[in-house]
Design an enzyme around this catalytic site. Structure first.
Site, short mmCIF file in Angstrom:
data_model
loop_
_atom_site.label_atom_id
_atom_site.label_comp_id
_atom_site.label_asym_id
_atom_site.label_seq_id
_atom_site.Cartn_x
_atom_site.Cartn_y
_atom_site.Cartn_z
N THR A 25 0.89 -1.15 0.08
CA THR A 25 0.18 -0.15 -0.05
C THR A 25 0.89 1.28 0.11
OG1 THR A 25 -1.95 1.33 0.92
CG2 THR A 25 -0.52 0.12 2.67
N GLU A 26 0.62 2.27 -1.03
CA GLU A 26 1.43 3.19 -1.16
C GLU A 26 1.85 4.32 0.14
OE1 GLU A 26 -1.40 2.60 -2.88
OE2 GLU A 26 -2.04 4.53 -3.87
N ASN A 27 0.85 4.14 1.04
CA ASN A 27 1.16 4.91 2.13
C ASN A 27 2.07 4.58 2.94
OD1 ASN A 27 -1.21 3.09 2.41
ND2 ASN A 27 -1.59 3.95 4.41
#
Lengths: 213, 220
Positions: free
Chosen positions: A47-49
């Site tokens: 997940t890019e966060n």
């Protein structure tokens, strides 16, 4: 055979994700693919966060506000998870380390151009998030969408009319009525659901290779 | 310079009118809400704020926007289900917006913190967000020239600090914190707890103290 509903489409995409792949599932419908991945396949969700080894969306009662997915929903952490900052997270994309990403789309062109961030309407507030980074960086960019908009116009088009997210990046398009591979030689249909080859070719302006059907 | 430990209002006294302020957080995860509340009380205005989102609900960054202190937002994803404060300001022409792809936002701040003059990046090639920018073909692939984003002040939230300013974070609340800490003239970190030097495992430190100017302890 009828058109795939959202759940069946998510299952269809999940069945094609290679064992052991590092995968980013976009906000919205692609998030549902996670439910249909076989835990034994060893697929690791990015997940890019800032996390690898992301688990499922959890109910509010179990929510930890420091642990969310890219859609800001509370999620769980799987054994072997890792956290990292944003520059590292996007280096994983641009650096070619992420095997597959699956995103929604407004339009995909026959050459694999992707439009999924902005309608270009005068009153629309543009918001891109990580879509352009994923489009430019993931080894495989897959799109999951309905083939036709609500007004019946096809979303697989000769050339995108919406502002682009990325050029020549999409390799597969999973839709409710057919699955398409975008190849250097053209667009190939690998399966259909509740639509005839004749109807498909008559409603889509893109030349299709449907020999296998 | 030695890291100081102060209250929130004293810490944000470093922010001046017209400054560029880097604000950590992805949505509310990692958002330094108490520092932003102090910044509102402090009164600095005409700010350029760099943050992934443009405020959620009515607290934190949204409250700073509602107070009319922000001239321009630089962010990747302003439009959300709960971004009504920003949406109203934008639609009534009261705020400028620069949309930056999320990875470029991070990398442009990383470049600022690392002393990089500019970098060629594949993200956004052929899209409206690359229009007017210099491009170059390297090894047969097209790249866009992107410049650093420097902050005057960074407001971030970490989990635990030691007295020197070494930081560890918690889960996905880490997000932009370590990058923003490097990219500003003054970095202020809000932490849940400050421990003695030696109490953090040096192998586990994420942001070394050299990047942190001020600590504000806000127990959570």
């Amino acid at each position: 055979m009828t058109a795939l509903d959202k759940e069946a489409l998510a299952r269809r995409v999940a069945s094609d994700i290679p064992a052991g792949a590092y995968v980013n599932l976009g906000i919205g419908q692609p998030t549902a693919i996670a439910r249909f991945l076989d835990p034994a396949s060893g697929v690791v969700l990015h997940t890019e966060n800032g996390m690898l080894g992301m688990g499922e969306v959890v109910p509010d009662a179990e929510a930890d506000q420091d642990l969310t997915n890219a859609g800001k929903q509370p999620v769980s952490e799987l054994p072997g998870a890792a956290y990292f900052h944003h520059a590292d997270s996007f280096a994983m994309m641009r650096g070619g380390h992420l095997d597959v990403c699956v995103m929604g789309a407004f339009q995909v062109s026959a050459g694999g151009d992707l439009a999924n961030w902005h309608t270009g309407a005068p009153d629309a507030i543009p918001a891109v998030g990580g879509a352009m980074d994923l489009a430019a960086g993931a080894k495989e960019v897959w799109v999951m969408m309905t083939l036709f908009a609500k007004d019946g116009t096809p979303k697989l088009v000769p050339a995108c009319t919406y502002p682009l997210t990325g050029k020549a990046c999409v390799t597969r398009v999973y839709t409710d009525v057919a699955t398409f591979l975008i190849e250097p030689s053209g667009v190939r249909v690998v399966d259909t659901f509740g639509i005839s080859a004749d109807e498909l070719t008559s409603r889509i302006e893109v030349p299709l290779d449907i020999r296998v059907l | 310079m030695r890291t100081t430990i102060t209250g929130a209002l004293e810490a944000v006294g470093a922010v001046r009118d017209g400054d560029t302020v880097l604000v950590g957080g992805f949505g509310m995860a990692g958002m330094p809400v108490e520092l932003i509340d102090a910044l509102i009380e402090h009164g600095a205005g005409d700010l350029t704020v760099v943050s992934n989102n443009a405020g959620n609900g009515d607290t934190g960054l949204a409250a700073l926007l509602a107070a009319g202190r922000v001239r321009k937002m630089i962010c990747s994803f302003p439009r959300q289900s709960d971004s009504w404060v920003f949406d109203d300001l934008y639609r009534s022409g009261k705020i400028e917006l620069e949309v930056v792809p999320q990875g470029n936002l991070a990398e442009r701040m990383r470049a600022a913190g690392a002393g990089i003059g500019a970098f060629y990046c594949p993200t956004g090639v052929g899209t409206p967000l690359a229009e007017g920018k210099e491009t170059r073909v390297i090894d047969g692939r097209e790249f866009v020239l992107e410049y650093p984003i420097h902050g005057d002040v960074a407001l971030i939230r970490a989990h635990v600090a030691d007295r020197l300013g070494n930081l560890v974070y918690r889960k996905t609340a880490r997000n932009f914190g370590p990058v923003m800490a490097t990219a500003a003239r003054v970095t202020i970190a809000q932490v849940s707890r400050v421990v003695e030097a030696g109490d953090l495992d040096p192998e586990a430190v994420v942001t070394p103290s050299i990047f942190v100017n001020t600590l504000v302890e806000v127990p959570r």
